[in-house]
Design an enzyme around this catalytic site. Structure first.
Site, PDB file in Angstrom:
ATOM      1  N   CYS A  86      12.790  34.390   9.805  1.00  0.00           N
ATOM      2  CA  CYS A  86      13.719  35.443  10.201  1.00  0.00           C
ATOM      3  C   CYS A  86      14.030  36.232   8.942  1.00  0.00           C
ATOM      4  CB  CYS A  86      15.004  34.844  10.765  1.00  0.00           C
ATOM      5  SG  CYS A  86      16.312  36.064  10.944  1.00  0.00           S
ATOM      6  N   LYS A 137       0.882  -1.172   0.000  1.00  0.00           N
ATOM      7  CA  LYS A 137       0.000   0.000   0.000  1.00  0.00           C
ATOM      8  C   LYS A 137       0.916   1.217   0.000  1.00  0.00           C
ATOM      9  CE  LYS A 137      -3.902   2.068   2.402  1.00  0.00           C
ATOM     10  NZ  LYS A 137      -3.381   3.440   2.263  1.00  0.00           N
ATOM     11  N   GLU A 153      -1.336   4.835  -8.021  1.00  0.00           N
ATOM     12  CA  GLU A 153      -0.788   5.778  -7.066  1.00  0.00           C
ATOM     13  C   GLU A 153       0.289   6.617  -7.744  1.00  0.00           C
ATOM     14  OE1 GLU A 153      -2.609   5.205  -4.660  1.00  0.00           O
ATOM     15  OE2 GLU A 153      -1.822   6.305  -2.934  1.00  0.00           O
TER      16      GLU A 153
HETATM   17 ZN   LIG Z   1      17.828  35.297  12.549  1.00  0.00          ZN
END
Ligand SMILES: [Zn+2]
Length: 681
Positions: A435, A125, A185
């Site tokens: 960031c 599967k 699949e």
């Molecule tokens: Zn950073």
């Protein structure tokens, strides 16, 4: 002018070539047993392409030249269509008891004595995305996602890019049904998934959580060319509607599907009783790590199609098929702490620090919490007892909290507003925080490598080994430091593995890197969401860096193919003082990106390769000229190449190009062409 009607021989040859190529695709992609060399294949492909160019009416939808179609329009979305036969779900079973009970239930339903064995076929599967391919009179006419099982999304163009899917059923294999729905699949191999993870880590937005997510995301792309690059594969596990042919067993049926040109699982097996199904399950569980695709269990089907018909279905699933799942690799542990990790493009990932626990043979001490959205949803807190799971190749994740064992006073976790490494402000996009500071130490190494790579500033010397060495020596503290390296001769020569020659080589490469095309430069900056293609679009639209740096979010969105998310990411990049300082440093070091010509130049649609010695310009300048005129360049000869420029001493590339019938130019020809377009060297 009306195109000429093709002569009969041309039409017959085109049909023959399509047949031959389809057969060799099957041998190569599905059976792993090629009979001809790549060069021979390329020759045949090229012959067909030329015929089609001469007589466009010979270009049929099942031609291998038509695998990659035009992109869908942005915002258009995919149409939906009904499956001829619904794609029902499969009953999931855990444990031998449930499996034996399934077998007993079948016998009761069929009024068979309990000791009569029922024959099954069993197969892995696979953990991918199911698709339904509709063939009419052998021709692939539609490809659908599973959707809700009744109707799916029409993703024909994307499915056609998958080379293991035949565009026409192979006819030599016997009768072709009037209509057949081939089910299977769509998969990404573990290897291709790893490659993709590496790519997304340096260029585009968010990493995929596992191979299945990557497949699902890829199949929804609007541009089939992007789908084609991902290396998806297709393994068939059955049929839906079927008209015009019939079979007695699933075993015969699935092997006929194979003969029609599909891949089926090499592990498909006949089991003479339910006990054999159970031992097949254990066997597969033992080898699952070694197999190239993720699997989460096995599927077993009653082999006789007559019995299948008699068994029929319940409201939700057929009565003749079971999924026997592998036990999840799970364990209980306690969260000692939650930390935030900064990834290569600045992605902030919350990570749970765990009390060490054994998970499928490996000691686990960290588990990903993915992102804020998932973290909130699962509400993981420091001190919690949690369930950790490792699914296949993917890093362990916290999947559940045992709420009843939560210590008093445990507080929900909050994502930091600032980067935990550098303190810069974070930017939230979707479920992810980033960031925004290009000088963040956690990102610097990756950014240096990104910037130096061949497709960016092309500073060959700055590979991972040397970057690590120079960073350790304190000579590289930011990507901008690259351009100071030439002034650090003494320090660098004092390091192991460096000599006068290699240093000079580095200096030369850095000097050259000061004049990148604007597109390369933008890509090199590593702005989130700006990959190579987007960088080219931006360069073509704005022409120079200052105009781009000033553009508002709205103006950025005017660029074709650039959405609000990427526009914001670009704006944020240029607004950040750290990044402005960084750009200023590059400018002072003498880095001047060259304005790029529009992507639609006179060489648009052509792909160039250079070989041998060039007298009047460097190989890199030649590449740049082609790119400025809208063409593409590559390093090796393949059937994609349209023009080869060969100088003295050209060797195997020239030979290969001749075999492939690629147009070959001398340096003089190239020079004349470039001058005609108003370019100077
Ligand atoms: Zn950073």
């Amino acid at each position: 002018m009306k195109p000429k009607d093709p002569p009969r021989e041309a039409a017959a040859r085109a049909a023959e070539l399509r047949r031959i190529l389809a057969r060799h695709d099957h041998l190569y992609y599905n059976l792993g047993a090629p009979e001809i060399s790549d060069a021979e294949y390329d020759g045949l492909f090229r012959e067909l392409k030329e015929l089609e160019e001469k007589y466009p009416s010979l270009r049929t939808p099942d031609s291998p030249t038509q695998r990659v179609g035009a992109p869908l329009e942005r915002g258009a979305g995919f149409a939906t269509a009904r499956h001829r036969v619904p794609m029902l779900s499969i009953e999931s079973l855990f444990g031998e008891g449930e499996v034996r009970e399934f077998d007993a239930r079948i016998k009761r339903f069929l009024s068979l004595p309990p000791d009569t064995p029922v024959e099954y076929t069993a197969e892995p599967k696979y953990d991918g995305v199911s698709a339904n391919l509709v063939y009419e009179k052998g021709l692939l006419v539609q490809g659908l996602t599973r959707g809700d099982g009744v109707q799916g999304e029409v993703i024909t163009a994307n499915l056609k890019t998958i080379r293991s899917i035949p565009l026409r059923l192979l006819e030599e294999a016997g009768p072709v049904p009037a209509l057949v729905e081939i089910r299977g699949e769509v998969l990404l191999s573990k290897e291709n998934f790893r490659k993709l993870q590496e790519e997304t880590a340096t260029t585009t937005a968010r990493p995929f959580r596992n191979a299945r997510n990557a497949v699902a995301g890829t199949l929804k792309r609007l541009d089939p060319a992007e789908v084609a690059e991902r290396g998806l594969e297709f393994i068939s596990w059955g049929v839906g509607a079927l008209e015009g042919v019939s079979f007695e067993t699933y075993w015969d049926l699935i092997h006929q599907v194979r003969k029609w040109g599909f891949r089926i699982s090499p592990q498909v097996r006949k089991c003479s009783s339910i006990e054999e199904v159970i031992s097949y399950h254990h066997e597969m569980e033992g080898v699952r790590e070694e197999l190239p695709y993720e699997m989460d269990g096995i599927v077993a089907k009653v082999n006789s199609l007559e019995l299948q018909a008699r068994l029929g279905r319940t409201a939700r699933s057929p009565r003749w098929v079971l999924a026997y799942k592998f036990p999840p690799r799970r364990a209980r542990s306690r969260v000692k702490d939650i930390v935030v990790q900064v990834g290569r493009v600045g992605t902030l990932t919350p990570v749970a620090i765990l009390e060490p626990v054994d998970l499928g043979g490996a000691t686990v001490q960290r588990a990903t919490l993915h992102n804020e959205e998932i973290l909130r949803e699962r509400d993981v807190r420091v001190g919690d007892t949690v369930i950790v799971e490792r699914a296949g190749d993917v890093i362990p994740a916290v999947v559940e909290v045992v709420k009843s064992e939560r210590p008093k006073g445990a507080r929900p976790f909050e994502m930091p507003e600032r980067c935990p490494v550098c303190g810069a402000e974070t930017l939230k996009e979707g479920a992810f925080y980033f960031c925004t500071n290009i000088s963040c130490p956690a990102q610097i190494r990756a950014r240096i490598l990104h910037m130096a790579q061949r497709r960016a500033l092309d500073i060959d010397r700055l590979g991972p080994k040397y970057v690590d060495q120079l960073m350790e020596a304190g000579l590289l503290k930011s990507p901008a430091d690259i351009f100071d390296l030439p002034s650090k001769k003494k320090e660098i020569l004092a390091l192991p593995r460096w000599g006068k020659k290699s240093f000079e080589n580095l200096v030369e490469q850095i000097e050259r890197a000061k004049r990148p095309t604007l597109a390369r430069f933008l890509f090199a900056l590593g702005i989130r969401g700006v990959g190579e293609a987007t960088a080219r679009d931006l360069a073509a639209h704005f022409g120079d860096l200052d105009a781009l740096a000033k553009a508002s979010v709205e103006e950025l969105q005017q660029v074709e193919g650039i959405g609000p998310e990427v526009s914001r990411s670009i704006r944020t990049f240029f607004d950040l003082p750290e990044n402005r300082k960084f750009l200023e440093r590059l400018r002072k070091a003498g880095v001047r990106p060259v304005s790029s010509a529009p992507a639609r130049g006179p060489l648009a649609g052509t792909t160039w390769c250079f070989t041998g010695k060039l007298e009047s310009f460097t190989r890199d300048r030649a590449r740049e000229l082609v790119e400025e005129l809208g063409g593409k360049t590559v390093d090796s000869v393949s059937k994609k190449v349209t023009h080869l420029v060969a100088g003295p001493g050209a060797g195997s590339k020239l030979e290969k190009a001749r075999k492939l019938g690629i147009r070959i130019l001398g340096e003089e020809d190239f020079l004349a062409l470039v001058k005609k377009e108003g370019k100077t060297l």
